[in-house]
Design a protein around this motif. Structure first.
Motif, short mmCIF file in Angstrom:
data_model
loop_
_atom_site.label_atom_id
_atom_site.label_comp_id
_atom_site.label_asym_id
_atom_site.label_seq_id
_atom_site.Cartn_x
_atom_site.Cartn_y
_atom_site.Cartn_z
N ALA A 212 -3.25 -5.47 5.39
CA ALA A 212 -4.42 -6.11 6.02
C ALA A 212 -5.48 -6.45 4.98
O ALA A 212 -5.65 -5.76 3.97
N ASN A 213 -6.17 -7.54 5.26
CA ASN A 213 -7.28 -7.96 4.40
C ASN A 213 -6.84 -8.06 2.94
O ASN A 213 -7.55 -7.63 2.03
N ASN A 214 -5.63 -8.61 2.75
CA ASN A 214 -5.06 -8.78 1.41
C ASN A 214 -4.93 -7.47 0.65
O ASN A 214 -5.01 -7.43 -0.58
N GLY A 215 -4.71 -6.38 1.40
CA GLY A 215 -4.50 -5.08 0.76
C GLY A 215 -5.76 -4.38 0.34
O GLY A 215 -5.71 -3.45 -0.47
N SER A 216 -6.90 -4.78 0.88
CA SER A 216 -8.15 -4.11 0.55
C SER A 216 -8.17 -2.71 1.18
O SER A 216 -7.93 -2.55 2.38
N ASP A 217 -8.44 -1.71 0.36
CA ASP A 217 -8.39 -0.31 0.81
C ASP A 217 -9.78 0.15 1.24
O ASP A 217 -10.68 0.29 0.43
N SER A 218 -9.93 0.38 2.53
CA SER A 218 -11.20 0.87 3.06
C SER A 218 -11.20 2.37 3.27
O SER A 218 -12.11 2.92 3.89
N GLY A 219 -10.17 3.06 2.79
CA GLY A 219 -10.14 4.51 2.82
C GLY A 219 -9.81 5.13 4.15
O GLY A 219 -10.11 6.31 4.37
N LEU A 220 -9.17 4.38 5.04
CA LEU A 220 -8.87 4.92 6.37
C LEU A 220 -7.67 5.85 6.37
O LEU A 220 -7.52 6.67 7.28
N PHE A 221 -6.77 5.71 5.38
CA PHE A 221 -5.61 6.60 5.30
C PHE A 221 -5.17 6.68 3.85
O PHE A 221 -5.56 5.87 3.01
N HIS A 222 -4.30 7.69 3.58
CA HIS A 222 -4.00 8.03 2.19
C HIS A 222 -2.51 8.19 1.93
O HIS A 222 -2.09 8.50 0.82
N GLY A 223 -1.70 7.98 2.94
CA GLY A 223 -0.26 7.95 2.86
C GLY A 223 0.27 7.30 4.12
O GLY A 223 -0.45 7.20 5.12
N ALA A 224 1.51 6.81 4.07
CA ALA A 224 2.04 6.06 5.22
C ALA A 224 3.52 6.32 5.41
O ALA A 224 4.29 6.39 4.44
N ILE A 225 3.93 6.46 6.68
CA ILE A 225 5.33 6.61 7.06
C ILE A 225 5.67 5.50 8.04
O ILE A 225 5.05 5.39 9.10
N SER A 226 6.66 4.69 7.70
CA SER A 226 7.07 3.56 8.54
C SER A 226 8.52 3.77 8.95
O SER A 226 9.44 3.57 8.17
N GLU A 227 8.72 4.19 10.22
CA GLU A 227 10.05 4.51 10.74
C GLU A 227 10.59 3.34 11.54
O GLU A 227 10.05 2.99 12.58
N SER A 228 11.65 2.73 11.05
CA SER A 228 12.33 1.65 11.78
C SER A 228 11.37 0.52 12.12
O SER A 228 11.29 0.06 13.26
N ALA A 229 10.63 0.05 11.10
CA ALA A 229 9.67 -1.02 11.33
C ALA A 229 10.37 -2.27 11.84
O ALA A 229 11.41 -2.68 11.33
N SER A 230 9.77 -2.90 12.85
CA SER A 230 10.33 -4.08 13.49
C SER A 230 9.61 -5.32 12.96
O SER A 230 8.44 -5.55 13.30
N LEU A 231 10.29 -6.11 12.13
CA LEU A 231 9.66 -7.26 11.50
C LEU A 231 10.07 -8.54 12.21
O LEU A 231 11.20 -9.01 12.08
N ALA A 232 9.12 -9.09 12.98
CA ALA A 232 9.34 -10.36 13.67
C ALA A 232 8.68 -11.48 12.88
O ALA A 232 7.88 -11.25 11.98
N GLY A 233 9.01 -12.72 13.24
CA GLY A 233 8.36 -13.86 12.63
C GLY A 233 6.90 -13.94 13.05
O GLY A 233 6.54 -13.58 14.18
N LEU A 234 6.04 -14.39 12.13
CA LEU A 234 4.61 -14.53 12.41
C LEU A 234 4.30 -15.98 12.77
O LEU A 234 4.66 -16.90 12.03
N LEU A 235 3.62 -16.17 13.88
CA LEU A 235 3.07 -17.47 14.22
C LEU A 235 1.61 -17.52 13.77
O LEU A 235 0.93 -16.49 13.73
N THR A 236 1.13 -18.71 13.46
CA THR A 236 -0.30 -18.87 13.23
C THR A 236 -1.01 -18.93 14.58
O THR A 236 -0.36 -19.05 15.63
N VAL A 237 -2.33 -18.88 14.55
CA VAL A 237 -3.09 -19.00 15.80
C VAL A 237 -2.77 -20.32 16.48
O VAL A 237 -2.57 -20.39 17.70
N LYS A 238 -2.70 -21.39 15.69
CA LYS A 238 -2.39 -22.71 16.27
C LYS A 238 -1.00 -22.72 16.88
O LYS A 238 -0.80 -23.24 17.98
N GLU A 239 -0.03 -22.12 16.19
CA GLU A 239 1.35 -22.12 16.69
C GLU A 239 1.50 -21.27 17.94
O GLU A 239 2.41 -21.50 18.74
N SER A 240 0.63 -20.28 18.11
CA SER A 240 0.73 -19.40 19.28
C SER A 240 0.00 -19.94 20.50
O SER A 240 0.02 -19.32 21.57
#
Length: 528
Positions: A212-240
């Motif tokens: 998010a925000n081009n990877g800008s770190d606002s200090g909300l978390f300090h490690g991450a676990i991503s289990e079976s992430a579901s990657l769908a295609g992204l539409l733009t606002v116009k396309e949606s």
């Protein structure tokens, strides 16, 4: 610094334990002290009710209450697509969180915090009330667990030109993470040691927060676990925009005041017309239609490109998947190559006929019984699982390794009932093992106490809670479990958690590498 049970006990004795009643500024909540040595605060409101004029709006601060609020019941979960509201379980007023912590924790305990984001394809809340008891026990009572509900379907992901802020379901999650930073110390947690984790759409949410925000770190978390992430295609606002136009028209909200009309509809009226329609270029509705969009504000780039460009928060991570992540989604009656291709096209409608010629070569049908009903089910699921789950996880491991430690995994624990159904090791089956047999109704029988896969639950619980506590899955890993080597230039291997609790490290085979390279190469064409 790694804390021992003794040091935790000493800290607890140095000051009073957290009281059942906790003041979070806008309200005081009365939780429950349980007989098992844990305390819980259920149904805490972290944002205002998103109803009326706040429908389709970013999350707002909760209202102020002078009276002590009960926190002994879970909040209602958010309304889902293709589901009518029920009085007992769902509501549009759903922005609640649950907190569980050791009863002897104090405001100075600084316990690590696990912040869990549930899945549901961004179209439902699939696990709204995860019981954290088993996770905290596996962490030697050295952990605070936070779970949340967030808006899904049109409530969380409606767009309409510049009239609706996109991605409000993700913004709900940010609001909850900000709440944790402000208040979790009052429950014994350390705001400077928060591990965010999620499953399926929750795991995709984790990746969106990382980028998010081009990877800008606002200090909300300090490690991450991503289990079976579901990657769908992204539409733009116009396309949606087609989604809004179709949705408003179905509800009779036409003309220049269509958005106001939608806000004046009842939740029941909304839900009666809350169903999926095909994506542009598809022929049938995909499993999940309402999804995060590329808004160039919260989400600034397509996921693969953001990762490739290093536009992500550099924290330790775990990414992985199940062996057969596609079986529960793909049609069991698929009997021809054309039917298989059409299912994939409905989910990723920018795939060209030329690409399908290459895809079909990469994914030959392992079933030799055709023509028979369902003989292309496994071929379809093999294709779908690697596009949506396995290859994105491995790519994330690869791009993370130069910047922060990243661990890859494959959950390969076979439950006899799931095997008998032809599901193999299906999507998110590792979640039930992490939660623990005693604390979920979804647990496969083989995971239960005394059954053959019970040791596998201990393996994942110890790896995961070790990471939650120390940002390293090996520190407190289960005795006998293999040392889980982080991904790197000279070590591109993942841990495999197997039937019966056995573990091993495996290199990524050349076939999988080739197939994943194909999806990496075509990711921009597919809006991934």
């Amino acid at each position: 610094m790694i804390r021992t049970l003794l040091s935790v006990a000493l800290w607890a004795s140095s000051s009073l334990a957290v009281d059942d009643v906790v003041d979070v500024g806008y309200a005081s909540y009365r939780g429950q002290e349980l007989e098992n040595g844990l305390s819980q605060w259920l149904g805490l409101r972290y944002a205002a009710a998103p109803v009326g004029d706040l429908r389709f709006m970013p999350p707002q601060d909760p209202e102020v209450h002078d009276e002590i609020q009960p926190a002994d019941k879970v909040g209602l979960s958010c309304l889902g697509t293709n589901k009518l509201p029920t009085l007992n379980t769902t509501s549009e007023d759903c922005l609640f969180m649950n907190i569980m912590a050791p009863t002897n924790a104090t405001c100075s305990s600084n316990l690590p915090v696990f912040f869990y984001i549930q899945g549901g394809g961004f179209n439902s809340n699939s696990n709204p009330n995860v019981n954290g008891t088993g996770i905290i026990d596996a962490a030697d009572r050295d952990l605070v667990v936070v779970t949340i509900n967030y808006r899904v379907g049109p409530y969380g992901f409606l767009t309409n030109k510049d009239q609706v802020t996109p991605n409000n379901g993700l913004r709900d999650q940010v609001k909850a993470l900000e709440w944790v930073q402000a208040h979790i110390s009052k429950f014994g947690g350390n705001p400077n040691h928060v591990v965010v984790g999620g499953t399926s759409a929750g795991a995709a949410s984790v990746i969106f927060h990382l980028t998010a925000n081009n990877g800008s770190d606002s200090g909300l978390f300090h490690g991450a676990i991503s289990e079976s992430a579901s990657l769908a295609g992204l539409l733009t606002v116009k396309e949606s925009q087609y989604q809004y136009n179709n949705f408003a028209t179905r509800l009779g909200c036409t003309g220049k005041d269509s958005l106001e009309c939608l806000r004046n509809k009842t939740a029941l009226e909304i839900q009666e017309e809350n169903f999926n329609i095909p994506l542009p270029g598809g022929s049938k509705p995909p499993a999940y239609q309402w999804l995060p969009v590329l808004d160039y504000d919260f989400i600034n780039d397509y996921t693969y490109h953001a990762l490739t460009e290093g536009k992500f928060i550099k924290v330790p991570t775990i990414f992985g998947d199940d062996t057969n992540g596609g079986t529960v989604f793909t049609p069991k009656n698929a009997s021809t190559q054309a039917e298989s291709n059409q299912f994939i096209l409905d989910a990723y409608p920018t795939i060209s006929p030329e690409m399908f010629g290459e895809i079909n070569d990469l994914y030959p049908n392992p079933n030799k019984t055709c023509p028979n009903n369902g003989c292309f089910w496994r071929q379809t699921s093999n294709t779908y699982q690697e596009i949506r789950y396995m290859c994105p996880a491995l790519y994330a491991n690869s791009v993370y390794a130069p910047f922060a430690k990243s661990w890859a995994y494959r959950w390969n624990v076979e439950d006899p009932a799931q095997i008998a159904q032809g599901l193999g090791v299906p999507h998110t089956s590792e979640l039930e093992a992490l939660i623990g047999a005693e604390y979920t109704d979804e647990e496969p029988k083989s995971y239960k106490i005394g059954q053959k896969n019970r040791p596998a639950t201990h393996v994942i619980q110890r790896y995961w809670t070790s990471f939650m506590r120390t940002l390293d899955p090996n520190t407190f890993r289960q005795e006998g479990a293999v040392e889980w080597t982080s991904w790197g230039k000279d070590n591109q291997a993942r841990v495999v958690m197997n039937t019966g609790g056995k573990t091993n490290m495996e290199d990524i085979d050349e076939g999988l590498r080739e197939r994943c390279e194909y999806w990496y190469k075509h990711s921009m064409e597919m809006n991934l």
